[in-house]
Design an enzyme around this catalytic site. Structure first.
Site, PDB file in Angstrom:
ATOM      1  N   GLU A 102     -35.038 -82.436 -28.053  1.00  0.00           N
ATOM      2  CA  GLU A 102     -34.239 -82.384 -28.974  1.00  0.00           C
ATOM      3  C   GLU A 102     -32.969 -83.821 -29.496  1.00  0.00           C
ATOM      4  O   GLU A 102     -32.137 -83.685 -29.314  1.00  0.00           O
ATOM      5  CB  GLU A 102     -33.321 -80.936 -29.578  1.00  0.00           C
ATOM      6  CG  GLU A 102     -34.273 -79.606 -29.837  1.00  0.00           C
ATOM      7  CD  GLU A 102     -33.344 -77.785 -29.781  1.00  0.00           C
ATOM      8  OE1 GLU A 102     -32.643 -78.759 -29.980  1.00  0.00           O
ATOM      9  OE2 GLU A 102     -34.577 -77.870 -30.502  1.00  0.00           O
ATOM     10  N   GLU A 104     -40.560 -74.023 -30.863  1.00  0.00           N
ATOM     11  CA  GLU A 104     -39.499 -72.764 -31.131  1.00  0.00           C
ATOM     12  C   GLU A 104     -39.480 -72.322 -31.795  1.00  0.00           C
ATOM     13  O   GLU A 104     -39.520 -73.032 -32.996  1.00  0.00           O
ATOM     14  CB  GLU A 104     -37.855 -73.567 -30.182  1.00  0.00           C
ATOM     15  CG  GLU A 104     -38.216 -73.578 -28.918  1.00  0.00           C
ATOM     16  CD  GLU A 104     -36.596 -74.322 -28.372  1.00  0.00           C
ATOM     17  OE1 GLU A 104     -35.419 -74.378 -29.060  1.00  0.00           O
ATOM     18  OE2 GLU A 104     -36.339 -75.470 -27.467  1.00  0.00           O
TER      19      GLU A 104
HETATM   20  C1  BGP Z   1     -32.463 -74.889 -29.582  1.00  0.00           C
HETATM   21  C2  BGP Z   1     -32.508 -75.609 -28.438  1.00  0.00           C
HETATM   22  C3  BGP Z   1     -32.486 -74.451 -27.008  1.00  0.00           C
HETATM   23  C4  BGP Z   1     -31.795 -73.204 -27.848  1.00  0.00           C
HETATM   24  C5  BGP Z   1     -32.533 -72.955 -29.127  1.00  0.00           C
HETATM   25  C6  BGP Z   1     -30.966 -71.918 -30.229  1.00  0.00           C
HETATM   26  O1  BGP Z   1     -31.753 -75.748 -30.090  1.00  0.00           O
HETATM   27  O2  BGP Z   1     -34.089 -76.260 -27.755  1.00  0.00           O
HETATM   28  O3  BGP Z   1     -32.250 -74.722 -25.477  1.00  0.00           O
HETATM   29  O4  BGP Z   1     -31.523 -73.066 -27.209  1.00  0.00           O
HETATM   30  O5  BGP Z   1     -31.958 -74.177 -29.922  1.00  0.00           O
HETATM   31  O6  BGP Z   1     -29.689 -72.104 -30.256  1.00  0.00           O
HETATM   32  P1  BGP Z   1     -29.130 -71.632 -29.837  1.00  0.00           P
HETATM   33  O7  BGP Z   1     -29.001 -71.617 -28.349  1.00  0.00           O
HETATM   34  O8  BGP Z   1     -27.659 -72.651 -29.818  1.00  0.00           O
HETATM   35  O9  BGP Z   1     -28.986 -70.216 -30.765  1.00  0.00           O
END
Ligand code: BGP
Length: 481
Positions: free
Chosen positions: A166, A380
């Site tokens: 990311e 994801e």
């Molecule tokens: C993405 C990341 C993850 C994850 C997810 C949800 O940006 O790759 O690591 O955590 O988002 O985000 P958050 O945990 O801030 O809700």
């Protein structure tokens, strides 16, 4: 009931090392920048630290057994650089690398294809202390040292390698994803400088996979939200294209075309934000062996853009919602004469103001496949929500099932229109420490019994979504009810 997914489609879920493993200072591991950043958010907001997280380090066999029970044939996870090389470089930590040997062997023994992420926000703290971490280009050499070791170690067991997680989100939310010292905070050019170093790192990792791994495939896992215009006013549509250039194409063009997107680069140059490059950098990005084989997409939401006239106030970066109360997002990016981000009045949001838009999944997959003609995987996708554990130890997360179901349907519509999708790995396999909101914002198919202030035993409990996903996988995507 619909048609099946392609044969061999990879069904699984994702996590990342610092968000799931815990054991932050065990068996020779030293601090990563996330141990420091999360200690700070514990002090400021009361969010859990990364010290125990979901304690997968001690629960990995149990987790893999549960994933097998769901029918997974893949698991996407990341390798903590600071577990393997606690000082960033130098001698390997034998116990650290052994953990990943055990994890990968356990996955293979249970019929799961490992999808490995080399870097997920957790730079060894030693490298931050030594030269400021990603701010300094010496990090690229150290990343190469780490990546070469890990790729070489697992070249016969891991086919799919995802490189730097990311970059787009790191540019937007740099203090959550990178340690940024006080005196650098105002220098926004450094966001793009970090990104440039990461582009070099991911290009090197791609080359290493292509050179060392027989049949190996590599690609970056990118935080990606499709962008819509607020209205059909041609000015809003133009604003959408500008936002697309700076927020998305600026990354994907490097991965697939081997150069920076022109419109985005010109915008950055005009605003004094463009990265400084050394001789040979552009050649490295354009090296055919450095070009990605696929794009790994981390998609949660879509975004919306509208026109913004010259003379408006400039706000370079997106706001964030730390409270978990709808509507408390701290603001939207505004680039006068280019675009302004805004809420989409047609979409509902999560409690953290992320737009809920399964239709965006189809739009994103078709758009990217049309433009780059490379396979895509979902690494994801998920719904951050407050879950309630009932007295009889159940989690009725029908809202999560609805979200995942509609996203899977949208992914299938894209596949049926010719898009090549390799895998679906929602976020997250088990509940993990959120990158921005502690542990009460949950994404998992498996509940981890802990709170922000009390790690308890991190007991695992199957949510309703666990049983639902089991049926989905068991029917290869046909039974979505
Ligand atoms: C993405 C990341 C993850 C994850 C997810 C949800 O940006 O790759 O690591 O955590 O988002 O985000 P958050 O945990 O801030 O809700």
């Amino acid at each position: 009931m619909g048609k099946e997914f392609p044969k061999g489609f990879l069904w699984g879920a994702s996590t990342s090392a610092y968000q799931v493993e815990g054991a932050a200072f065990e068996d020779g591991k030293k601090a990563s920048q996330q141990d420091i950043i999360n200690q700070d958010s514990f002090e400021k907001f009361g969010f859990a630290t990364a010290e125990v997280a979901s304690d997968q380090y001690h629960h990995f066999r149990e987790d893999i057994a549960l994933m097998k029970e769901m029918g997974f044939n893949t698991y996407r996870f990341s390798i903590a650089w600071s577990r393997v090389f606690p000082d960033g470089d130098g001698p390997v930590n034998e116990k650290g690398i052994q953990y990943y040997r055990n994890l990968i062997d356990e996955l293979l023994a249970n019929g799961m294809e490992p999808i490995v992420t080399l870097y997920h926000y957790d730079l060894p703290w030693a490298l931050v202390e030594r030269y400021g971490g990603w701010l300094d280009r010496r990090v690229v050499k150290d990343f190469e040292y780490f990546a070469r070791y890990v790729i070489n170690e697992f070249k016969d067991k891991v086919k799919y390698w995802t490189t730097v997680n990311e970059q787009s989100i790191i540019v937007q939310y740099w203090t959550q994803k990178c340690y940024i010292p006080e005196d650098v905070l105002k220098d926004n050019q450094k966001r793009y400088q970090i990104n440039h170093h990461m582009n070099l790192a991911q290009a090197i990792a791609n080359k290493l996979v292509h050179e060392l791994v027989p049949g190996g495939l590599a690609g970056a896992p990118l935080g990606y939200s499709p962008i819509y215009p607020l209205t059909s006013d041609p000015k809003d549509v133009m604003a959408m294209q500008n936002a697309q250039a700076l927020r998305n194409d600026y990354y994907t063009d490097v991965y697939f075309k081997g150069h920076y997107n022109k419109a985005a680069q010109i915008y950055l140059e005009e605003h004094g934000l463009a990265p400084v490059m050394d001789e040979g950098d552009l050649e490295l990005l354009a090296d055919p062996k450095a070009i990605s084989d696929f794009l790994a997409l981390n998609n949660y939401a879509s975004e919306c853009a509208k026109w913004c006239g010259e003379g408006e106030k400039e706000i370079q970066w997106s706001g964030v919602n730390r409270s978990g109360k709808k509507g408390e997002i701290s603001g939207f990016e505004t680039h006068p004469g280019f675009y302004e981000m805004c809420a989409n009045p047609r979409l509902d949001t999560t409690d953290w103001d992320w737009a809920i838009d399964p239709q965006g999944m189809e739009y994103m997959l078709r758009d990217l496949y049309n433009r780059y003609n490379k396979p895509l995987m979902i690494t994801e996708n998920g719904l951050g929500a407050y879950d309630t554990l009932t007295e009889d130890e159940k989690v009725h997360d029908g809202y999560r099932i609805d979200f995942l179901r509609e996203n899977i349907k949208a992914m299938k519509r894209a596949i049926d229109k010719g898009v090549e999708v390799l895998a679906y790995c929602p976020w997250s396999a088990v509940d993990v420490l959120s990158t921005s909101n502690g542990v009460k914002k949950r994404y998992g198919l498996i509940y981890v019994d802990r709170t922000d202030s009390d790690a308890k035993q991190c007991a695992r409990i199957r949510k309703d979504s666990f049983y639902w996903y089991q049926k989905v996988i068991g029917s290869n995507g046909v039974d979505l009810d």
